[in-house]
Design a protein around this motif. Structure first.
Motif, PDB file in Angstrom:
ATOM      1  N   VAL A 133       0.838  -1.200   0.000  1.00 59.18           N
ATOM      2  CA  VAL A 133       0.000   0.000   0.000  1.00 59.18           C
ATOM      3  C   VAL A 133       0.875   1.252   0.000  1.00 59.18           C
ATOM      4  O   VAL A 133       0.586   2.225  -0.711  1.00 59.18           O
ATOM      5  CB  VAL A 133      -0.967  -0.011   1.208  1.00 59.18           C
ATOM      6  CG1 VAL A 133      -1.665   1.326   1.369  1.00 59.18           C
ATOM      7  CG2 VAL A 133      -1.984  -1.134   1.069  1.00 59.18           C
ATOM      8  N   LEU A 134       1.933   1.231   0.777  1.00 59.22           N
ATOM      9  CA  LEU A 134       2.837   2.373   0.834  1.00 59.22           C
ATOM     10  C   LEU A 134       3.457   2.643  -0.537  1.00 59.22           C
ATOM     11  O   LEU A 134       3.464   3.784  -1.012  1.00 59.22           O
ATOM     12  CB  LEU A 134       3.931   2.125   1.872  1.00 59.22           C
ATOM     13  CG  LEU A 134       5.015   3.180   1.980  1.00 59.22           C
ATOM     14  CD1 LEU A 134       4.436   4.525   2.412  1.00 59.22           C
ATOM     15  CD2 LEU A 134       6.092   2.725   2.945  1.00 59.22           C
ATOM     16  N   PHE A 135       3.943   1.603  -1.191  1.00 60.76           N
ATOM     17  CA  PHE A 135       4.551   1.798  -2.513  1.00 60.76           C
ATOM     18  C   PHE A 135       3.523   2.242  -3.548  1.00 60.76           C
ATOM     19  O   PHE A 135       3.833   3.053  -4.427  1.00 60.76           O
ATOM     20  CB  PHE A 135       5.296   0.541  -2.975  1.00 60.76           C
ATOM     21  CG  PHE A 135       6.599   0.346  -2.251  1.00 60.76           C
ATOM     22  CD1 PHE A 135       7.621   1.273  -2.352  1.00 60.76           C
ATOM     23  CD2 PHE A 135       6.800  -0.768  -1.458  1.00 60.76           C
ATOM     24  CE1 PHE A 135       8.825   1.110  -1.683  1.00 60.76           C
ATOM     25  CE2 PHE A 135       7.995  -0.949  -0.780  1.00 60.76           C
ATOM     26  CZ  PHE A 135       9.011  -0.017  -0.890  1.00 60.76           C
ATOM     27  N   ASN A 136       2.305   1.737  -3.439  1.00 61.55           N
ATOM     28  CA  ASN A 136       1.248   2.220  -4.337  1.00 61.55           C
ATOM     29  C   ASN A 136       0.972   3.695  -4.096  1.00 61.55           C
ATOM     30  O   ASN A 136       0.678   4.443  -5.041  1.00 61.55           O
ATOM     31  CB  ASN A 136      -0.026   1.390  -4.169  1.00 61.55           C
ATOM     32  CG  ASN A 136       0.055   0.055  -4.854  1.00 61.55           C
ATOM     33  OD1 ASN A 136       0.830  -0.136  -5.780  1.00 61.55           O
ATOM     34  ND2 ASN A 136      -0.739  -0.893  -4.390  1.00 61.55           N
ATOM     35  N   SER A 137       1.059   4.140  -2.847  1.00 56.88           N
ATOM     36  CA  SER A 137       0.875   5.562  -2.536  1.00 56.88           C
ATOM     37  C   SER A 137       1.969   6.408  -3.180  1.00 56.88           C
ATOM     38  O   SER A 137       1.710   7.503  -3.680  1.00 56.88           O
ATOM     39  CB  SER A 137       0.881   5.789  -1.023  1.00 56.88           C
ATOM     40  OG  SER A 137      -0.222   5.156  -0.423  1.00 56.88           O
ATOM     41  N   ILE A 138       3.188   5.895  -3.175  1.00 60.54           N
ATOM     42  CA  ILE A 138       4.290   6.613  -3.817  1.00 60.54           C
ATOM     43  C   ILE A 138       4.027   6.730  -5.323  1.00 60.54           C
ATOM     44  O   ILE A 138       4.190   7.808  -5.909  1.00 60.54           O
ATOM     45  CB  ILE A 138       5.637   5.907  -3.544  1.00 60.54           C
ATOM     46  CG1 ILE A 138       6.003   6.041  -2.063  1.00 60.54           C
ATOM     47  CG2 ILE A 138       6.740   6.484  -4.433  1.00 60.54           C
ATOM     48  CD1 ILE A 138       7.199   5.217  -1.645  1.00 60.54           C
ATOM     49  N   ILE A 139       3.605   5.644  -5.940  1.00 66.23           N
ATOM     50  CA  ILE A 139       3.303   5.662  -7.381  1.00 66.23           C
ATOM     51  C   ILE A 139       2.207   6.673  -7.693  1.00 66.23           C
ATOM     52  O   ILE A 139       2.320   7.470  -8.633  1.00 66.23           O
ATOM     53  CB  ILE A 139       2.909   4.253  -7.867  1.00 66.23           C
ATOM     54  CG1 ILE A 139       4.129   3.344  -7.842  1.00 66.23           C
ATOM     55  CG2 ILE A 139       2.301   4.302  -9.269  1.00 66.23           C
ATOM     56  CD1 ILE A 139       3.796   1.862  -8.027  1.00 66.23           C
ATOM     57  N   LYS A 140       1.129   6.662  -6.892  1.00 62.10           N
ATOM     58  CA  LYS A 140       0.023   7.599  -7.122  1.00 62.10           C
ATOM     59  C   LYS A 140       0.473   9.039  -6.922  1.00 62.10           C
ATOM     60  O   LYS A 140       0.062   9.928  -7.674  1.00 62.10           O
ATOM     61  CB  LYS A 140      -1.142   7.273  -6.196  1.00 62.10           C
ATOM     62  CG  LYS A 140      -1.884   6.031  -6.612  1.00 62.10           C
ATOM     63  CD  LYS A 140      -3.013   5.711  -5.648  1.00 62.10           C
ATOM     64  CE  LYS A 140      -3.657   4.397  -6.025  1.00 62.10           C
ATOM     65  NZ  LYS A 140      -4.668   3.979  -5.048  1.00 62.10           N
ATOM     66  N   ASP A 141       1.318   9.269  -5.916  1.00 67.25           N
ATOM     67  CA  ASP A 141       1.798  10.629  -5.692  1.00 67.25           C
ATOM     68  C   ASP A 141       2.647  11.104  -6.871  1.00 67.25           C
ATOM     69  O   ASP A 141       2.562  12.261  -7.279  1.00 67.25           O
ATOM     70  CB  ASP A 141       2.596  10.703  -4.386  1.00 67.25           C
ATOM     71  CG  ASP A 141       2.885  12.135  -3.962  1.00 67.25           C
ATOM     72  OD1 ASP A 141       1.948  12.969  -3.968  1.00 67.25           O
ATOM     73  OD2 ASP A 141       4.040  12.429  -3.621  1.00 67.25           O
ATOM     74  N   LEU A 142       3.437  10.208  -7.416  1.00 63.14           N
ATOM     75  CA  LEU A 142       4.254  10.573  -8.578  1.00 63.14           C
ATOM     76  C   LEU A 142       3.394  10.843  -9.805  1.00 63.14           C
ATOM     77  O   LEU A 142       3.669  11.762 -10.568  1.00 63.14           O
ATOM     78  CB  LEU A 142       5.254   9.459  -8.898  1.00 63.14           C
ATOM     79  CG  LEU A 142       6.470   9.377  -7.987  1.00 63.14           C
ATOM     80  CD1 LEU A 142       7.241   8.093  -8.253  1.00 63.14           C
ATOM     81  CD2 LEU A 142       7.369  10.588  -8.165  1.00 63.14           C
ATOM     82  N   LYS A 143       2.341  10.037 -10.001  1.00 58.03           N
ATOM     83  CA  LYS A 143       1.506  10.180 -11.194  1.00 58.03           C
ATOM     84  C   LYS A 143       0.544  11.357 -11.096  1.00 58.03           C
ATOM     85  O   LYS A 143       0.319  12.062 -12.073  1.00 58.03           O
ATOM     86  CB  LYS A 143       0.694   8.903 -11.427  1.00 58.03           C
ATOM     87  CG  LYS A 143       1.483   7.769 -11.998  1.00 58.03           C
ATOM     88  CD  LYS A 143       0.575   6.584 -12.285  1.00 58.03           C
ATOM     89  CE  LYS A 143       1.352   5.431 -12.869  1.00 58.03           C
ATOM     90  NZ  LYS A 143       0.501   4.261 -13.116  1.00 58.03           N
ATOM     91  N   HIS A 144      -0.063  11.535  -9.916  1.00 60.43           N
ATOM     92  CA  HIS A 144      -1.173  12.477  -9.811  1.00 60.43           C
ATOM     93  C   HIS A 144      -0.888  13.701  -8.951  1.00 60.43           C
ATOM     94  O   HIS A 144      -1.626  14.669  -9.014  1.00 60.43           O
ATOM     95  CB  HIS A 144      -2.410  11.768  -9.248  1.00 60.43           C
ATOM     96  CG  HIS A 144      -2.797  10.572 -10.043  1.00 60.43           C
ATOM     97  ND1 HIS A 144      -3.257  10.643 -11.342  1.00 60.43           N
ATOM     98  CD2 HIS A 144      -2.778   9.249  -9.746  1.00 60.43           C
ATOM     99  CE1 HIS A 144      -3.511   9.432 -11.793  1.00 60.43           C
ATOM    100  NE2 HIS A 144      -3.224   8.560 -10.842  1.00 60.43           N
ATOM    101  N   GLY A 145       0.129  13.633  -8.183  1.00 60.62           N
ATOM    102  CA  GLY A 145       0.420  14.758  -7.301  1.00 60.62           C
ATOM    103  C   GLY A 145       1.585  15.561  -7.800  1.00 60.62           C
ATOM    104  O   GLY A 145       2.024  15.446  -8.950  1.00 60.62           O
ATOM    105  N   LYS A 146       2.068  16.367  -6.939  1.00 60.70           N
ATOM    106  CA  LYS A 146       3.238  17.174  -7.266  1.00 60.70           C
ATOM    107  C   LYS A 146       4.495  16.541  -6.672  1.00 60.70           C
ATOM    108  O   LYS A 146       5.526  17.181  -6.570  1.00 60.70           O
ATOM    109  CB  LYS A 146       3.050  18.583  -6.723  1.00 60.70           C
ATOM    110  CG  LYS A 146       1.886  19.305  -7.371  1.00 60.70           C
ATOM    111  CD  LYS A 146       1.729  20.695  -6.806  1.00 60.70           C
ATOM    112  CE  LYS A 146       0.525  21.382  -7.462  1.00 60.70           C
ATOM    113  NZ  LYS A 146       0.297  22.708  -6.922  1.00 60.70           N
TER     114      LYS A 146
END
Length: 81
Positions: free
Chosen positions: A28-41
């Motif tokens: 879950v943590l690594f998926n959060s990193i991926i989402k932050d890279l794709k959708h966040g700043k």
């Protein structure tokens, strides 16, 4: 208290179940990193990565300690046989 082989096996299974749960948390943590890279700043990537590194290091130390304790208990069981 002297442990039996069955007690040690139960402890090992508990450790495996807890490890499975910890691995899911890391997923879950690594998926959060991926989402932050794709959708966040990418504001949280470094903090999330640091958290992952800490959790991995902490869990590895805990598992290592548990393995040593279980091995000692198994060695004691073998001596009493």
């Amino acid at each position: 208290m002297t442990q039996t082989s069955a007690n040690i096996a139960d402890d090992a299974l508990d450790l495996l179940r807890a490890t499975h749960e910890r691995i899911n948390h890391m997923r879950v943590l690594f998926n959060s990193i991926i989402k932050d890279l794709k959708h966040g700043k990418s504001n949280d990537v470094e903090e999330l990565a640091n958290l992952g590194a800490f959790l991995g290091y902490d869990w590895a130390n805990y598992v290592d300690s548990e393995i040593k304790q279980m091995q000692s208990a198994l060695d004691a069981v073998e001596v009493t046989r």
